[in-house]
Write a protein that holds these residues in place. Structure first.
Motif, PDB file in Angstrom:
ATOM      1  N   PRO A  75       0.814  -1.222   0.000  1.00 38.81           N
ATOM      2  CA  PRO A  75       0.000   0.000   0.000  1.00 38.81           C
ATOM      3  C   PRO A  75       0.846   1.271   0.000  1.00 38.81           C
ATOM      4  CG  PRO A  75      -0.924  -1.581   1.530  1.00 38.81           C
ATOM      5  CD  PRO A  75       0.366  -2.160   1.044  1.00 38.81           C
ATOM      6  N   ARG A  78       2.115   1.993  -3.419  1.00 35.75           N
ATOM      7  CA  ARG A  78       1.071   2.439  -4.350  1.00 35.75           C
ATOM      8  C   ARG A  78       0.682   3.890  -4.123  1.00 35.75           C
ATOM      9  NH1 ARG A  78      -2.442  -2.904  -4.948  1.00 35.75           N
ATOM     10  NH2 ARG A  78      -0.847  -4.126  -6.014  1.00 35.75           N
ATOM     11  N   ARG A  79       1.011   4.422  -2.976  1.00 34.63           N
ATOM     12  CA  ARG A  79       0.698   5.835  -2.743  1.00 34.63           C
ATOM     13  C   ARG A  79       1.620   6.738  -3.546  1.00 34.63           C
ATOM     14  NH1 ARG A  79      -0.834   5.611   3.737  1.00 34.63           N
ATOM     15  NH2 ARG A  79      -2.237   3.836   3.451  1.00 34.63           N
ATOM     16  N   LEU A  91     -16.119   4.517  -9.298  1.00 35.93           N
ATOM     17  CA  LEU A  91     -17.222   3.967  -8.510  1.00 35.93           C
ATOM     18  C   LEU A  91     -18.520   4.669  -8.930  1.00 35.93           C
ATOM     19  CD1 LEU A  91     -15.367   3.800  -5.114  1.00 35.93           C
ATOM     20  CD2 LEU A  91     -16.072   1.882  -6.540  1.00 35.93           C
ATOM     21  N   PHE A 102     -11.841   9.862  -2.880  1.00 35.03           N
ATOM     22  CA  PHE A 102     -11.732   8.492  -2.371  1.00 35.03           C
ATOM     23  C   PHE A 102     -10.273   8.069  -2.195  1.00 35.03           C
ATOM     24  CE2 PHE A 102     -11.923   3.840  -3.018  1.00 35.03           C
ATOM     25  CZ  PHE A 102     -12.885   3.521  -2.081  1.00 35.03           C
ATOM     26  N   VAL A 106      -8.986   7.073   1.698  1.00 36.93           N
ATOM     27  CA  VAL A 106      -8.562   5.752   2.143  1.00 36.93           C
ATOM     28  C   VAL A 106      -7.109   5.716   2.605  1.00 36.93           C
ATOM     29  CG1 VAL A 106     -10.272   4.619   0.703  1.00 36.93           C
ATOM     30  CG2 VAL A 106      -7.940   4.880  -0.141  1.00 36.93           C
TER      31      VAL A 106
ATOM     32  N   ARG B 201     -15.215  -4.001  -6.686  1.00 39.85           N
ATOM     33  CA  ARG B 201     -14.602  -2.918  -7.434  1.00 39.85           C
ATOM     34  C   ARG B 201     -14.058  -1.856  -6.480  1.00 39.85           C
ATOM     35  NH1 ARG B 201     -15.301  -2.064 -12.731  1.00 39.85           N
ATOM     36  NH2 ARG B 201     -14.462  -0.105 -13.516  1.00 39.85           N
ATOM     37  N   GLU B 202     -14.872  -1.567  -5.482  1.00 41.10           N
ATOM     38  CA  GLU B 202     -14.465  -0.600  -4.477  1.00 41.10           C
ATOM     39  C   GLU B 202     -13.179  -1.072  -3.778  1.00 41.10           C
ATOM     40  OE1 GLU B 202     -16.726   1.213  -0.685  1.00 41.10           O
ATOM     41  OE2 GLU B 202     -17.971   0.493  -2.327  1.00 41.10           O
ATOM     42  N   GLU B 204     -10.998  -3.171  -4.971  1.00 45.23           N
ATOM     43  CA  GLU B 204      -9.921  -3.150  -5.960  1.00 45.23           C
ATOM     44  C   GLU B 204      -9.312  -1.748  -6.048  1.00 45.23           C
ATOM     45  OE1 GLU B 204     -11.379  -3.940  -9.861  1.00 45.23           O
ATOM     46  OE2 GLU B 204      -9.395  -3.731 -10.781  1.00 45.23           O
ATOM     47  N   ILE B 205     -10.197  -0.745  -6.103  1.00 45.86           N
ATOM     48  CA  ILE B 205      -9.702   0.624  -6.226  1.00 45.86           C
ATOM     49  C   ILE B 205      -8.980   1.047  -4.947  1.00 45.86           C
ATOM     50  CG2 ILE B 205     -10.408   3.033  -6.514  1.00 45.86           C
ATOM     51  CD1 ILE B 205     -12.706   1.881  -8.280  1.00 45.86           C
ATOM     52  N   MET B 206      -9.555   0.671  -3.803  1.00 50.97           N
ATOM     53  CA  MET B 206      -8.887   0.987  -2.537  1.00 50.97           C
ATOM     54  C   MET B 206      -7.458   0.463  -2.550  1.00 50.97           C
ATOM     55  SD  MET B 206     -11.399   0.241   0.593  1.00 50.97           S
ATOM     56  CE  MET B 206     -12.905   1.092   0.896  1.00 50.97           C
ATOM     57  N   ARG B 207      -7.315  -0.765  -3.018  1.00 51.62           N
ATOM     58  CA  ARG B 207      -5.982  -1.376  -3.013  1.00 51.62           C
ATOM     59  C   ARG B 207      -5.065  -0.662  -3.994  1.00 51.62           C
ATOM     60  NH1 ARG B 207      -6.112  -7.240  -4.181  1.00 51.62           N
ATOM     61  NH2 ARG B 207      -3.913  -6.728  -4.171  1.00 51.62           N
ATOM     62  N   LEU B 208      -5.638  -0.239  -5.137  1.00 50.54           N
ATOM     63  CA  LEU B 208      -4.810   0.445  -6.136  1.00 50.54           C
ATOM     64  C   LEU B 208      -4.279   1.772  -5.635  1.00 50.54           C
ATOM     65  CD1 LEU B 208      -6.591  -0.130  -9.535  1.00 50.54           C
ATOM     66  CD2 LEU B 208      -4.276  -0.798  -8.888  1.00 50.54           C
ATOM     67  N   VAL B 209      -5.101   2.480  -4.872  1.00 52.34           N
ATOM     68  CA  VAL B 209      -4.655   3.799  -4.448  1.00 52.34           C
ATOM     69  C   VAL B 209      -3.912   3.745  -3.115  1.00 52.34           C
ATOM     70  CG1 VAL B 209      -6.432   5.010  -5.743  1.00 52.34           C
ATOM     71  CG2 VAL B 209      -6.860   4.366  -3.370  1.00 52.34           C
ATOM     72  N   GLY B 210      -3.676   2.533  -2.611  1.00 49.23           N
ATOM     73  CA  GLY B 210      -2.767   2.407  -1.470  1.00 49.23           C
ATOM     74  C   GLY B 210      -3.427   2.359  -0.103  1.00 49.23           C
ATOM     75  N   ALA B 211      -4.683   1.901  -0.042  1.00 50.39           N
ATOM     76  CA  ALA B 211      -5.291   1.699   1.271  1.00 50.39           C
ATOM     77  C   ALA B 211      -4.707   0.435   1.888  1.00 50.39           C
ATOM     78  CB  ALA B 211      -6.805   1.558   1.140  1.00 50.39           C
ATOM     79  N   THR B 212      -4.464   0.468   3.183  1.00 53.55           N
ATOM     80  CA  THR B 212      -3.920  -0.733   3.832  1.00 53.55           C
ATOM     81  C   THR B 212      -5.047  -1.760   3.987  1.00 53.55           C
ATOM     82  OG1 THR B 212      -4.428   0.181   5.983  1.00 53.55           O
ATOM     83  CG2 THR B 212      -2.220   0.563   5.152  1.00 53.55           C
ATOM     84  N   PHE B 215      -7.352  -1.029   6.786  1.00 48.26           N
ATOM     85  CA  PHE B 215      -8.333   0.008   6.462  1.00 48.26           C
ATOM     86  C   PHE B 215      -9.496  -0.581   5.678  1.00 48.26           C
ATOM     87  CE2 PHE B 215     -10.193   3.306   3.943  1.00 48.26           C
ATOM     88  CZ  PHE B 215     -10.187   4.412   4.766  1.00 48.26           C
TER      89      PHE B 215
END
Lengths: 228, 297
Positions: A75, A78-79, A91, A102, A106, B201-202, B204-212, B215
């Protein structure tokens, strides 16, 4: 700085996607990755944001070896990397503003920072007037702009784009490419896998051509070089 | 964790309940049905256990002393019985006392036994209780062999049957409850899996933008918790109401001495708490099981 050394990737089903890839991409470069379907473009691109792990070899991103990066650290990597896809990955139940916010929510940014940054990037992509719209109220080009805004909202050093114009008509594609150039001009590295020969041949940048999991050509200001 | 983040997780989890209305309904129904069954079962089990304890504690060995025994012999016998390690208490009851008890237990008609007051045919008795009720049979057999023991009475036959029936009933109850809980967990994990599937999908996107992963997990953790807790409300309320009425209705009518229902307070609060905990646990467990496979990097 992205540096790959002797990268091999064999998928569990036995498909060899990368067969000894060596490449070095400097900070601020704009790179096209071209090649026929199944040549390993997508896999190469996925390696950079650690969606796939190499079977062997090293991938250094700003001094970190992704082959040895622990899952729990992904993670954080990816940031610093923005990703844009052919199918936008927005979304549908969130507004334009919320979709971009979003990405910051997150990672637990404070609301004030989020507001400033989101408005800033929405202005950059030219969608400030559509903050309250939902994705299905936008054209494909506008949706891709939202997804680009989301990918750059936390100021990443690298933006990865996997066929970003694949779903768009030619005219819209030019607009999107202009946007990528704008982002590139701010010093962000851009790695773009694409099938769009017209774009590659017009906006001349470094081209990495792949075939059967290998880099067969790597030239600055290159051409697409395949028959359509 | 920032306060804002916690608020966000709360908001997201509640929103998701509404957003996936039918799935939420299905999950809650699954919890409700299971906990209702488990609840009824627990109530029956606890009460049965309560009867069983009462009955077991009522089991005693009556050692009839031979008429030829004199005071000294009686003392010796008492000492012998007390020496058995499993014996908890021993009480002496003379034959006069025994007759009085007999007369009393027959109530009005008992007066006809008064004829025997002159020439009492009963024998003096030691009433023996064991530490563990299940040792009764063993101890009784031992006492039978002592000198000056005329007869040993412990409800031969019935006691053995009672003990084995209780044991079987308890075991069946435990197995059934465990089975029910597992069924519920399975149902909930499946329903939440569908909820999560709708939101992949949500994720997937969380993981792409770097959510742990932590989280990403939070809202689902909370969602599972809500599902379990909301699902527990109906079973708890209905069991409270029904038990209250059954207790009020039945308690005055039960005259058999050792059978009594567990009183409403604190028994019902314990049951409520157990059901609430079960609901929360299976909800959380179910959602965690489902979210796990979406978090593989």
């Amino acid at each position: 700085m992205i540096e790959m050394q002797d990268v091999y990737k064999t998928y569990p089903n036995g498909v060899v996607a990368l067969n000894g890839v060596n490449v070095r991409i400097k900070q601020g470069e704009f790179v096209y990755v071209v090649g026929p379907s199944g040549a390993g473009k997508s896999t190469l691109v996925k390696m950079i944001y650690r969606e796939e792990k190499p079977t062997s070899g090293t991938i250094m991103i700003n001094g970190v070896n992704l082959a040895k990066l622990r899952d729990s650290k992904v993670p954080l990597l990816r940031r610093h990397i923005g990703v844009v896809f052919q199918d936008f990955k927005l979304l549908p139940k969130l507004t334009v503003y919320e979709n971009v916010a979003f990405a910051l929510e997150v990672i637990e940014e404070s609301p004030k920072v989020i507001r400033n940054k989101v408005m800033e990037v929405l202005e950059l992509v030219g969608l400030k007037h559509k903050v309250r719209s939902y994705p299905d109220e936008l054209s494909g080009g506008e949706q891709q702009r939202v997804s680009i805004a989301r990918s750059i909202v936390n100021s990443p050093k690298i933006v990865i784009a996997d066929e970003p114009t694949g779903n768009l008509d030619p005219e819209t594609s030019w607009g999107i490419m202009e946007l990528f150039e704008k982002i590139n001009n701010r010093g962000t590295t851009i790695v773009m896998a694409t099938h769009n020969r017209e774009i590659v041949n017009t906006i001349r940048r470094r081209v990495i051509a792949m075939e059967n999991g290998k880099i067969v050509r790597d030239e600055a200001k290159g051409e697409y070089g395949y028959e359509a | 964790m920032r306060l804002n983040t916690l608020k966000r997780h709360m908001r997201e989890s509640v929103k998701s309940l509404g957003r996936n209305g039918w799935m939420t309904f299905a999950s809650i129904s699954a919890v409700t049905v299971t906990l209702l069954l488990v609840g009824v079962f627990l109530v029956v089990m606890f009460n049965m256990n309560h009867f069983a304890k009462k009955i077991e504690n009522d089991v005693e060995i009556r050692v009839h002393i031979d008429v030829t025994a004199n005071e000294q012999d009686k003392q010796a016998l008492r000492a012998q019985i007390e020496a058995i390690p499993e014996v908890k208490e021993i009480r002496y009851s003379s034959k006069e006392q025994e007759l009085k008890n007999l007369i009393k237990s027959f109530g009005e008609e008992g007066s006809s036994f008064r004829l025997f007051e002159q020439d009492n045919p009963l024998s003096d008795v030691y009433v023996v209780k064991t530490e563990k009720p299940t040792d009764t049979i063993k101890v009784a057999k031992q006492i039978e062999k002592f000198q000056f023991v005329h007869k040993v009475n412990y409800g031969q036959g019935q006691v053995e049957k009672l003990f084995s029936t209780l044991k079987v009933a308890r075991n069946i109850g435990i197995v059934l409850i465990i089975g029910l809980l597992f069924t519920a967990m399975f149902l909930i994990s499946n329903t939440i899996k569908i909820t999560i599937f709708a939101r992949r999908r949500e994720i997937e996107i969380m993981r792409l933008v770097g959510a742990t992963n932590g989280f990403i997990r939070w809202p689902f953790f909370l969602e599972g918790l809500w599902l379990g807790v909301i699902g527990a409300i109906f079973p708890i309320v209905s069991i409270l109401v029904v038990y209250y009425n059954i207790y009020k209705f039945l308690e005055p009518k039960i005259t058999v001495p050792f059978i009594e229902l567990l009183p409403f307070n604190p028994f019902m609060w314990q049951i409520s708490l157990i059901l609430l905990l079960f609901g929360a646990c299976i909800g959380v467990w179910g959602s965690m099981m489902s979210v796990r496979r979406f978090l593989k990097v």
